[in-house]
Scaffold this motif. Structure first.
Motif, PDB file in Angstrom:
ATOM      1  N   UNK A 237       3.896  -8.806 -14.173  1.00 16.49           N
ATOM      2  CA  UNK A 237       4.446  -9.314 -12.918  1.00 16.49           C
ATOM      3  C   UNK A 237       4.335  -8.275 -11.810  1.00 16.49           C
ATOM      4  N   UNK A 238       4.183  -7.017 -12.214  1.00 17.87           N
ATOM      5  CA  UNK A 238       4.104  -5.929 -11.246  1.00 17.87           C
ATOM      6  C   UNK A 238       2.946  -5.021 -11.647  1.00 17.87           C
ATOM      7  N   UNK A 239       2.043  -4.775 -10.689  1.00 19.87           N
ATOM      8  CA  UNK A 239       0.871  -3.959 -10.987  1.00 19.87           C
ATOM      9  C   UNK A 239       0.869  -2.687 -10.162  1.00 19.87           C
ATOM     10  N   UNK A 240       0.498  -1.587 -10.804  1.00 20.30           N
ATOM     11  CA  UNK A 240       0.265  -0.345 -10.089  1.00 20.30           C
ATOM     12  C   UNK A 240      -1.214  -0.012 -10.183  1.00 20.30           C
ATOM     13  N   UNK A 241      -1.853   0.201  -9.038  1.00 15.03           N
ATOM     14  CA  UNK A 241      -3.275   0.534  -9.045  1.00 15.03           C
ATOM     15  C   UNK A 241      -3.494   1.820  -8.265  1.00 15.03           C
ATOM     16  N   UNK A 242      -4.068   2.810  -8.946  1.00 17.52           N
ATOM     17  CA  UNK A 242      -4.296   4.091  -8.297  1.00 17.52           C
ATOM     18  C   UNK A 242      -5.721   4.143  -7.746  1.00 17.52           C
ATOM     19  N   UNK A 243      -5.837   3.994  -6.460  1.00 16.06           N
ATOM     20  CA  UNK A 243      -7.125   4.051  -5.760  1.00 16.06           C
ATOM     21  C   UNK A 243      -8.189   3.142  -6.361  1.00 16.06           C
ATOM     22  N   UNK A 244      -7.910   1.845  -6.447  1.00 16.07           N
ATOM     23  CA  UNK A 244      -8.917   0.943  -7.014  1.00 16.07           C
ATOM     24  C   UNK A 244     -10.159   0.829  -6.133  1.00 16.07           C
TER      25      UNK A 244
ATOM     26  N   UNK B 194       2.799 -12.462  -8.029  1.00 20.35           N
ATOM     27  CA  UNK B 194       2.910 -11.117  -8.595  1.00 20.35           C
ATOM     28  C   UNK B 194       2.977 -10.080  -7.489  1.00 20.35           C
ATOM     29  N   UNK B 195       3.462  -8.921  -7.853  1.00 19.87           N
ATOM     30  CA  UNK B 195       3.589  -7.832  -6.900  1.00 19.87           C
ATOM     31  C   UNK B 195       2.544  -6.775  -7.229  1.00 19.87           C
ATOM     32  N   UNK B 196       1.845  -6.288  -6.211  1.00 17.99           N
ATOM     33  CA  UNK B 196       0.805  -5.294  -6.462  1.00 17.99           C
ATOM     34  C   UNK B 196       1.047  -4.069  -5.583  1.00 17.99           C
ATOM     35  N   UNK B 197       1.140  -2.906  -6.240  1.00 24.72           N
ATOM     36  CA  UNK B 197       1.326  -1.650  -5.510  1.00 24.72           C
ATOM     37  C   UNK B 197       0.043  -0.843  -5.627  1.00 24.72           C
ATOM     38  N   UNK B 198      -0.552  -0.526  -4.488  1.00 24.30           N
ATOM     39  CA  UNK B 198      -1.883   0.073  -4.491  1.00 24.30           C
ATOM     40  C   UNK B 198      -1.880   1.394  -3.734  1.00 24.30           C
ATOM     41  N   UNK B 199      -2.383   2.451  -4.388  1.00 26.18           N
ATOM     42  CA  UNK B 199      -2.636   3.687  -3.651  1.00 26.18           C
ATOM     43  C   UNK B 199      -3.929   3.495  -2.883  1.00 26.18           C
ATOM     44  N   UNK B 200      -3.848   3.691  -1.565  1.00 27.65           N
ATOM     45  CA  UNK B 200      -4.976   3.331  -0.723  1.00 27.65           C
ATOM     46  C   UNK B 200      -5.306   4.490   0.198  1.00 27.65           C
TER      47      UNK B 200
ATOM     48  N   UNK C  77       0.840  -1.198   0.000  1.00 26.81           N
ATOM     49  CA  UNK C  77       0.000   0.000   0.000  1.00 26.81           C
ATOM     50  C   UNK C  77       0.870   1.241   0.000  1.00 26.81           C
ATOM     51  N   UNK C  78       0.388   2.260  -0.741  1.00 27.74           N
ATOM     52  CA  UNK C  78       0.984   3.593  -0.617  1.00 27.74           C
ATOM     53  C   UNK C  78      -0.095   4.480  -0.015  1.00 27.74           C
ATOM     54  N   UNK C  79       0.180   5.033   1.140  1.00 25.15           N
ATOM     55  CA  UNK C  79      -0.838   5.768   1.876  1.00 25.15           C
ATOM     56  C   UNK C  79      -0.314   7.156   2.196  1.00 25.15           C
ATOM     57  N   UNK C  80      -1.220   8.134   2.158  1.00 25.87           N
ATOM     58  CA  UNK C  80      -0.847   9.499   2.504  1.00 25.87           C
ATOM     59  C   UNK C  80      -2.024  10.422   2.257  1.00 25.87           C
TER      60      UNK C  80
END
Ligand SMILES: Nc1ncnc2c1ncn2[C@@H]1O[C@H](COP(=O)(O)OP(=O)(O)OP(=O)(O)O)[C@@H](O)[C@H]1O
Ligand SMILES: [Mg+2]
Lengths: 385, 258
Positions: B172-179, B203-209, B49-52
């Motif tokens: 293999x790597x996912x970026x999701x902006x506020x899914x 897989x790696x998942x990076x999520x803006x949360x 998660x990327x949180x802020x």
């Protein structure tokens, strides 16, 4: 019909109609992308900016060869569009102001050059002003050939890069994440729009050209939810406007072709905005009205259903529940009866088999519990709950 | 689910380059930097998660990393490679509000766009691509809506269409902006399920949360961002009241100690 036949026999009419059709075709295809990218006004800038290009091309070369003038026009339009995109990217000037400044700046410069040329006493120059409103009658075979080659190149590129242009238009950020060069593709698409403008300059002129990019595309969008269909339809509307405009203007002396082509395109758009199924205003209006009526009837039936099950269904009880006048409630019961949902026995009414079934179906569909009679509702008649 | 992730960690291969390695990243739209000196290392096979707070630069971070906006300075590597070499291994789910949903196209068509990268220039999607796209739609439970015009989908369905498009990328790597923005509990559960499935596949998942309440339940790794990286690491070490205070300011009080 004689007139349509004239396209095949009359040399002048054939060239005019072909020129207008080509303009419609290429303008329709590229206009689809331009409007979806919310850049329809960019077409207007391109077209107006073409005028100084035409004048400069003439001043520099001294010829009125169509290809030279069109190249000047295209170059100027292209520069204007790049300038505009650069300003938008690097300053905080709002889009409409940027458009306004560039459009009037280039056009004003063009008018100035035109006046200068006309007063320079060179008698050969008459006729450059035809590019302002267009003068289709001057289109000859050679011009048509130039237009066809230019248009062919533009359409070929759209065909090849259709998938890329589509993604660029819908979701440029995602396109960029795939590694597509979105800036380059955007510039290319704009450049192809410049070609459409070049094709239209002689026929409809710089002032009306934008309409040939916007109108067929706006009309086509009304009829379909698929981009490919929209592009084809827009092209077809463009061709239709071109040919019809040319033919109508041939019916009489002194009917200008360019404005008639634009007028035809506008009428097609008006018609589409009003009448296209789904998106058309008329259908929209009818659908809203029907929906409203249906929902009112359904709520009425559910009220009647509750009353019938828990108390008694009379105009008075219904009026009380719906807080309406008894006379109105009577009318409403008759509306339900007309649908076969209730039948009247003097003062007392009852739900028919069909009415029951429909009420149950509605309750299921909306997952609403049958509203129990509200004991707090004023009056006692319905208080049986 | 828990068991399988333990298995996976146990069988982790000899150390490989991290899916995402960011060094000294600084980004500025105008004078003021929006991201300042960001260092970040995202571990493989985890939900991150990327949180802020709003305006912290979360979307900007994703966009800069993917090369959608220019960097003022810094380097970014994916699986030890530069962006261009790793493109095909990266999937992206933009913020739903970033496109015009009245575009004339249907759900299946949008998902097909996820395959454009693999198709390359000029080639059009064919039967194989259509099947892959249908499969992606199936994974997010939207098979029945494949031919629906995208404006006629609910917000949650649109979000799932975007997710399906990323799935079709088979990255293999996912970026999701506020899914999870503006979706109901059912859709949120469906999206989470898909993310966990991805994790199971390594897989790696990076999520803006945005929802601090669910961070602990959903994610393994947390990055707290506010222009700078406040903290980044395994959730248990980073999800602390002090870090949250440093990220959001004093007035924050969230049930961290649950
Ligand atoms: N295109 C842009 N031009 C100029 N400034 C921008 C642009 N996009 C974002 N910013 C600014 O950059 C900062 C970070 O924006 P960003 O969208 O990355 O924040 P975020 O963390 O994603 O916020 P949110 O939670 O609201 O989505 C904000 O102050 C914003 O105003
Ligand atoms: Mg954001």
């Amino acid at each position: 019909m004689d007139l349509l036949a004239g396209i095949f026999t009359d040399y002048t009419l054939r060239n005019v109609a072909l020129g207008a059709a080509l303009l419609g075709l290429v303008g329709g295809v590229l206009g689809s992308f331009a409007t979806l990218r919310r850049q329809s006004l960019l077409g207007d800038v391109l077209a107006h900016a073409a005028l100084p290009g035409i004048c400069l091309a003439f001043l520099l070369t001294g010829t009125k060869a169509p290809l030279i003038l069109l190249l000047g026009a295209g170059l100027a339009g292209w520069l204007a569009s790049l300038l505009m995109l650069a300003i938008l990217r690097s300053t905080r000037l709002p889009e409409d102001s940027t458009l306004g400044v560039i459009l009037s700046g280039f056009f004003g410069f063009g008018i100035g050059l035109l006046t200068f040329i006309q007063h320079s006493g060179d008698s050969d120059q008459a006729g450059l002003d035809k590019f302002i409103f267009g003068q289709a009658a001057t289109v000859v075979g050679e011009d048509v050939l130039t237009m066809a080659v230019l248009g062919g190149v533009a359409l070929l590129l759209v065909g090849l890069l259709y998938k890329e242009f589509k993604l660029l238009t819908f979701d440029p950020a995602f396109a960029s994440s795939l590694g597509l060069p979105v800036r380059g593709l955007g510039t290319l698409l704009t450049s192809l729009t410049v070609i459409a403008v070049m094709i239209g300059l002689q026929t409809v002129g710089v002032v009306l050209m934008a309409a040939m990019l916007i109108a067929p595309a706006a009309a086509a969008r009304q009829w379909t939810n698929r981009l490919s269909t929209m592009v084809w339809l827009s092209a077809a509307f463009g061709v239709l406007s071109g040919v019809l405009g040319a033919v109508i203007s041939a019916t009489r002396e002194n009917l200008p072709t360019g404005p008639l082509v634009v007028l035809t395109a506008s009428l097609i758009t008006l018609f589409s905005l009003l009448l296209a199924p789904e998106r058309g205003l008329v259908w929209d209006w009818r659908r809203t009205r029907n929906n409203r009526r249906r929902i009112r009837l359904e709520r009425l039936l559910l009220d009647a259903h509750v009353l019938y099950n828990h108390a008694e269904l009379t105009p008075e009880s219904l009026a009380q529940r719906r807080r309406a006048a008894p006379a109105r409630a009577k009318e409403e019961l008759e509306e339900l009866a007309a649908r076969g949902w209730v039948t009247g026995r003097g003062e007392r009414w009852e739900l028919t088999e069909q009415g029951h079934a429909e009420a149950h179906r509605l309750e299921q569909a909306m997952r609403v519990l049958p509203k129990a009679l509200n004991p707090r509702a004023e009056g006692g008649a319905g208080g049986a709950a | 689910m828990i068991k399988s992730s333990i298995n996976e960690q146990a069988s982790a291969l000899p150390r490989r380059a991290a899916p995402l390695e960011v060094r000294d990243l600084t980004v500025a739209y105008h004078e003021k930097p929006v991201l300042w000196d960001v260092d970040l290392s995202i571990p493989e096979g985890q939900l991150c998660a990327i949180v802020g707070p709003n305006g912290a630069g979360k979307s900007t971070l994703i966009k800069a990393v993917l090369g959608l906006i220019p960097k003022a300075s810094g380097t970014v590597q994916f699986f030890g490679q530069p962006l261009e070499a790793a493109r095909r291994r990266i999937g992206y789910v933009p913020q739903r509000s970033s496109v015009d949903w009245d575009f004339p196209t249907n759900a299946l068509d949008v998902v097909l766009m996820g395959l454009y990268g693999r198709l390359g220039w000029f080639r059009r999607p064919g039967k194989a691509e259509r099947e892959a796209a249908m499969h992606a739609l199936e994974q997010v439970g939207l098979t029945a809506f494949a031919h629906r015009q995208i404006a006629q989908l609910s917000g949650g369905q649109q979000q799932r269409v975007f997710l399906a498009r990323a799935l079709a990328q088979a990255s293999d790597l996912y970026f999701m902006d506020e899914p999870f923005a503006g979706v109901d509990a059912v859709t949120e559960a469906a999206i989470l399920q898909v993310m966990r499935e991805l994790k199971k596949q390594g897989k790696t998942v990076v999520v803006v949360h945005h929802d601090l309440e669910t961070v602990r339940d959903y994610f393994d790794h947390l990055t707290l961002l506010n222009v700078q990286v406040i903290a980044s690491g395994p959730l248990e070490q980073t999800f602390t009241p002090e870090n949250l205070k440093a990220t959001y300011g004093e007035r924050m009080s969230v049930g961290v100690g649950r």
